[in-house]
Every structure is written in structure tokens, then in C-alpha cells.
Design a protein around this motif. Sequence first.
Motif, PDB file in Angstrom:
ATOM      1  N   ALA A  20      28.976  59.792  32.090  1.00  0.00           N
ATOM      2  CA  ALA A  20      29.971  60.675  32.706  1.00  0.00           C
ATOM      3  C   ALA A  20      31.247  60.712  31.881  1.00  0.00           C
ATOM      4  N   SER A  21      31.583  59.594  31.238  1.00  0.00           N
ATOM      5  CA  SER A  21      32.793  59.578  30.415  1.00  0.00           C
ATOM      6  C   SER A  21      32.681  60.555  29.254  1.00  0.00           C
ATOM      7  N   LEU A  22      31.463  60.725  28.724  1.00  0.00           N
ATOM      8  CA  LEU A  22      31.266  61.705  27.660  1.00  0.00           C
ATOM      9  C   LEU A  22      31.370  63.125  28.207  1.00  0.00           C
ATOM     10  N   LEU A  23      30.783  63.346  29.374  1.00  0.00           N
ATOM     11  CA  LEU A  23      30.867  64.673  29.981  1.00  0.00           C
ATOM     12  C   LEU A  23      32.294  64.985  30.423  1.00  0.00           C
ATOM     13  N   ALA A  24      33.014  63.973  30.885  1.00  0.00           N
ATOM     14  CA  ALA A  24      34.368  64.188  31.389  1.00  0.00           C
ATOM     15  C   ALA A  24      35.317  64.663  30.303  1.00  0.00           C
ATOM     16  N   LYS A  25      35.033  64.303  29.063  1.00  0.00           N
ATOM     17  CA  LYS A  25      35.879  64.765  27.965  1.00  0.00           C
ATOM     18  C   LYS A  25      35.882  66.284  27.869  1.00  0.00           C
ATOM     19  N   GLU A  26      34.795  66.891  28.355  1.00  0.00           N
ATOM     20  CA  GLU A  26      34.711  68.344  28.339  1.00  0.00           C
ATOM     21  C   GLU A  26      35.140  68.946  29.669  1.00  0.00           C
ATOM     22  N   ALA A  27      35.541  68.100  30.601  1.00  0.00           N
ATOM     23  CA  ALA A  27      35.940  68.594  31.921  1.00  0.00           C
ATOM     24  C   ALA A  27      37.453  68.649  32.068  1.00  0.00           C
ATOM     25  N   ALA A  28      38.158  68.598  30.953  1.00  0.00           N
ATOM     26  CA  ALA A  28      39.618  68.686  31.001  1.00  0.00           C
ATOM     27  C   ALA A  28      40.039  70.043  31.550  1.00  0.00           C
TER      28      ALA A  28
END
Length: 396
Positions: free
Chosen positions: A149-157
Motif C-alpha cells: 500500500a505504501s507503494l500505491l499510496a505514492k500515487e494517491a497524492a
Amino acid sequence: MQYEFSNSINSIPASQWQALWQTDYPFIQHGFLAALEDSNCTGAKSGWQPYHLSLKENGALIGAMPLYVKSHSYGEYVFDWSWADAYHQNGIHYYPKLLNAIPFTPATGPRFAVRDNHAMQQMRAVINEQLVSNRFSGFHSLFPSAEQASLLAKEAAPTDTSSSLQRRLGCQFHWFNHGYSDFDAFLSDFSSRKRKNIKKERAKVYQQDFVITRTTGTQLTTQDWHDFHQLYQRTYQKRSGHNGYLNSDFFQRLGEALPQNTLLVRAYQQSQLVAAALYFYDSQTLYGRYWGATEEFDGLHFECCYYQGIEFAIEQQLQRFDPGAQGEHKIQRGFVPVLTQSFHQLAHPEFNHAISQFLVEEKQHNRQYCADARSYLPFKETLELPSPNILTGATA
């Protein structure tokens, strides 16, 4: 670097798939996904068309993601029916959509495997390309692990909500092992009155002359799987009026593919099998998944689906027990409210932006709900609870 999409997990050699993932999480195992496909529980007719993504470099598998083309939203446990309705009201097709998830399984865990960050970036670029070329309404990743999720969250800014991944929170109720030696040690963390309630509830079951057994998958026979399927379908029919998602063929294949990851709890009355609960487990976590019974018995569901699971987790020194989605009744039985998460990207810019605004409010509500639910736990105040963000990571 090359990529391809496969309409069957069997198109990807099991040895390569397993080597890439390197995890004992049961639901991402090649055998589990193959059992779903080969039994036709997933496939075009079920609305779960496999579309698995693989990345290769010099012929070697360096990235993979289980994907499904969905023509509905059943079996996902992250509800987007209102989003589909909004699309329909505006004359836009919501289906098909592209889904990164484990079918019928709301259990947090790995949702993709990549060799390095470059492979991850390539994977996301390929998915974005698919949204355009195949006119999928969006991409959704359900119940990813905290690390992923931390990797996906980088794109959820929130800098560009018209095209970014949107993060969504949910709440489940999980049991955590505080180094318990047995079930009584677990109950010693309860307040006196709550502890007595659990003991009375369990005693009531055995006063009905039930005999309850726990059997791991390595000891289960073809007949055992058949009997469980009959109970599962009977209960599903009674509750919903239609058959469950999983058929007898799936359970038979499951027994062959993952015997080391399955546990069956069975209840007998006068030597007759009357109920059963199916669990999965790995080296850290127990997952309660399916239940079936000939009829409703007072307290038997709680005993088979919760207390027997807790006892098994303690015996096996497992750290967590995920008993499945929903169910506030779990709180008084020692299951702690924790946050779960999913990520969503709608191809339509205006809808993606609108949903981002909706999710801001929903996140606040779910965080507050999780916090409020924790106030009803039966534990003594001295017990240190796990963080509500334990499954979602620091980004929660």
C-alpha cells in the motif's frame, strides 16, 4: 522489459509464479487461483474474467499481478455500487472494470510482486495504458498489504485527483495474539463480567452434546470436502436464496492444492455432522472463511468460527486471526477493530475527482467508527491494543 496479459493463471508456470512471490499467504498461491479458474468459479461466465499481468525481462518473470475484468461488483467486499449507479445515471458504462484482488476474499495480503521499483513503475504504466486501450472504467486494488500500500499510496497524492489513485478505508475486526499460552490466558485479559459471558457461551454449546474436532487439510478426504460443500451451500441458500460463489469442484481442487494451508472445524451431534467452518492459515495468520450448518444451533457458530480459531491460533503461535469481513458482534469476543484499505482510479477525470472528495469524508467517518468501536472491547484497560493502522501502515 516485456509484458503480457493472461486469461488463465495456468498460462504462467507455477514454479515461476511461486518463485516470484516467495510468500506463504494462501490466497496468492498459484494452486488457489488455479482451483478457482479450473472449477469455473472464476471465468467469463462468473463475471470474474482472469486477466493476469506478467512482466518479463530476458524471458524471466520479474513482476506479476492477479487481475480480473469484472462485469459486476459481487464478491469484492469493497462496495462501489453507488459509483456504478452514478455512471449509469450519466449514460456512462461502469463495467467492465479492471480489478486487482483475490476473488471472494477480503483478506489483507500481497496483491502484486515486483523485482524492483522500475518494474513497479512499468506495471502501473501498463495498467494506465489498458484503461485507455480497453476502455475499462477504472482500476481497483483491494486489501493490499501495508508494505505494498505504501507503494500505491505514492500515487494517491491529492495533487491531481483527476487521474491519481484514490485511497479508501474500511474497518474489520481481528484477533491478536499477545503471547497467550491457552484460551484461558486470553480470557485473563477480559474484564471479569465479560470473561464470564464467554465461558457461559462456550459451556452452552457443549451442554447440547456437540463434539467438535479440528482437522488440517493433510488429513481431509474427498468425502470430507464433499460434506463441507453440502453444508456451505445449504447455509448460503438459506441466507441468500441462491448458491454460494464456490462449487464442489473448487473445494476438491483446493484440498489437493493447499492441504498445508487449510483447517476444517467440524461439529457433530449424536455422531452426525451438523456444522463445519473452513479456515486457511500461513506462518503468521489464521483466516476464517466459510461456514455451513444443517440448521441454526444456539452458540455453535461462535464456537466453530471464533473460539476454535482462537484456540488453533494460540496452539500454532499465529500472531493474528482474521475471521472475515463485517460483524460488530466480534468486538465483545475479543476481536479488535482495525482499518483496511483499497485503492481506486477511475478513468473518467471528473468522476475520479468527485470520488476523491467523497473518500475524504468517508475516511474520516471510518476512522471515527473504528475508534468508537474500540471503546466497546471487553479487555482490561491495562492491555495494550495494536494500532488501528496495523494493516494499513503509517499512511493511514
